[in-house]
Design an enzyme around this catalytic site. Structure first.
Site, PDB file in Angstrom:
ATOM      1  N   ASP A  72      17.561   8.692  15.381  1.00 27.03           N
ATOM      2  CA  ASP A  72      16.504   8.705  16.410  1.00 27.03           C
ATOM      3  C   ASP A  72      17.088   8.346  17.773  1.00 27.03           C
ATOM      4  OD1 ASP A  72      16.924   6.104  15.197  1.00 27.03           O
ATOM      5  OD2 ASP A  72      15.217   5.348  16.326  1.00 27.03           O
ATOM      6  N   GLU A 137      15.722   3.527  13.921  1.00 28.76           N
ATOM      7  CA  GLU A 137      16.443   2.295  14.285  1.00 28.76           C
ATOM      8  C   GLU A 137      15.828   1.655  15.521  1.00 28.76           C
ATOM      9  OE1 GLU A 137      19.186  -0.465  16.149  1.00 28.76           O
ATOM     10  OE2 GLU A 137      18.480   1.388  17.045  1.00 28.76           O
TER      11      GLU A 137
END
Ligand SMILES: [Zn+2]
Length: 380
Positions: A72, A137
């Site tokens: 991400d 994350e």
């Protein structure tokens, strides 16, 4: 692998907009790439359009070294301020620009390419490299949490997180706890407070106690610094002539190994329980986020190998340090057995910024660094 292909892989990954989600498209891309070289990879579904990716190369017996990176990226912010479009990777003056160039698609790409090259070269490994590419994350280390809960980190003997560290090796970072306290009272006209219960007053009882407790924690870690607590959000009441029925605050703690998360959480629970014994006090405590501090042995074999390899390839003495921010390591460290961890990846000081970029040299050199660390670690 040709240098041009290595650059193309990073560009392709940047061009997939995985802002706080949609990581499955990155996972699909990497799965397909690995398949081109006959390397299997397993998707671990997290949610719709969100999947982590796990893959292995090497031998089944022997130690396991994990390469980990998140798929991400954070929001591009004001796109009009970018010199190049954030999701159209652009090469310019020796750098690749785009969201995720530094944080951390370059680190992840370098790790995947290192695995592919070792596999292609039929390098004999007395153990295996395990890729753990994660989702979410940036918003709570969600993928690392899921993979750890499912046991994917239980066989690790070492872990490298490819977050951008530049020419530095990080072996320690603080933990982080977010919590919310909700206070419930009873509305009344402010001219007749005896008929109500003031939720703000009761919330402040907690505020005073938590400040007293956290200020009493006078411990410092030699590398990471102080234990830190701050109440960062507070709200309550809705009309100036009414006794407030509801109030709420949120706090953030940056923990260090000397004061572990469990102790801190127990102390907060104790404060709440004591206050709730008082008449008319109704407080509720919720832990929103609980990430452990990471403090790896700076004399571990993994650190020594990484330092030597880096010195050899980068031709620089690479310093060791601790940082404040948390990483996926805060979740992986909850696995069954303890293992050394380093954070070492290509990148600079542009993560989360406009015009995020990575130096092409730094990206490419890290492919070789990862390969050599893996060989030295597994064949030691
Ligand atoms: Zn990151």
């Amino acid at each position: 692998m040709e240098q041009q292909k290595k650059l193309q892989i990073l560009k392709d990954m940047i061009n997939i907009n995985s802002t706080n989600g949609h990581e499955e498209q990155v996972a699909n891309y990497l799965q397909k790439l690995l398949a081109e070289y006959n390397i299997k990879a397993e998707k671990v579904q997290y949610d719709k359009d969100r999947a982590s990716l796990v893959s292995e190369v090497g031998a089944d017996n022997g130690p396991v070294l994990a390469f980990s990176g998140h798929m991400d990226v954070v929001d591009a912010g004001d796109v009009s301020k970018w010199t190049f479009p954030p999701f159209e990777a652009t090469e310019s003056d020796g750098k690749i620009y785009g969201r995720g160039a530094t944080d951390m698609k370059s680190g992840l790409a370098a790790m995947v390419i290192a695995m592919i090259e070792l596999h292609e070269e039929k390098m004999k490994l007395n153990g295996k490299i395990k890729l753990l590419a994660t989702v979410g994350e940036e918003v709570g280390e969600l993928g690392a949490e899921q993979l750890t809960t499912k046991g994917y980190a239980d066989d690790l003997d070492g872990l490298i997180i490819g977050e951008p560290s530049g020419h530095r090796i990080v072996y320690a970072h603080k933990g982080s706890i977010n919590y919310t306290v909700k206070s419930t009272g009873k509305n009344a006209h402010s001219s007749m407070p005896e008929f109500g219960v003031n939720a703000i007053d009761n919330l402040l009882l907690f505020y005073n106690e938590v400040e007293k407790y956290t200020k009493s924690v006078q411990t410092t870690n030699e590398i990471l610094g102080d234990f830190i607590h701050n109440v960062t959000v507070i709200s309550g009441g809705n009309q100036v002539n009414s006794i407030p029925e509801k109030a709420k605050l949120q706090g953030n703690i940056r923990s260090i190994p000397e004061v572990d998360n469990e102790t801190v959480k127990q102390n907060l629970v104790k404060i709440i329980n004591e206050l709730n014994k008082k008449e008319n006090v109704k407080l509720e405590l919720i832990f929103d986020y609980d990430k452990l501090p990471v403090f790896s042995d700076k004399n571990s074999e993994l650190v020594k190998i990484a330092k030597n390899v880096a010195k050899d390839i980068i031709k620089e003495e690479i310093p060791l340090l601790g940082i404040s921010g948390t990483t996926d390591a805060a979740e992986f460290t909850k696995a069954k057995q303890a293992f050394p961890i380093i954070i070492f990846g290509p990148g600079n000081e542009t993560p989360h910024q406009v015009d995020e970029n990575v130096s092409i040299d730094n990206y490419l050199e890290m492919v070789d660094v990862y390969k050599r660390i893996a060989v030295d670690f597994l064949n030691k």
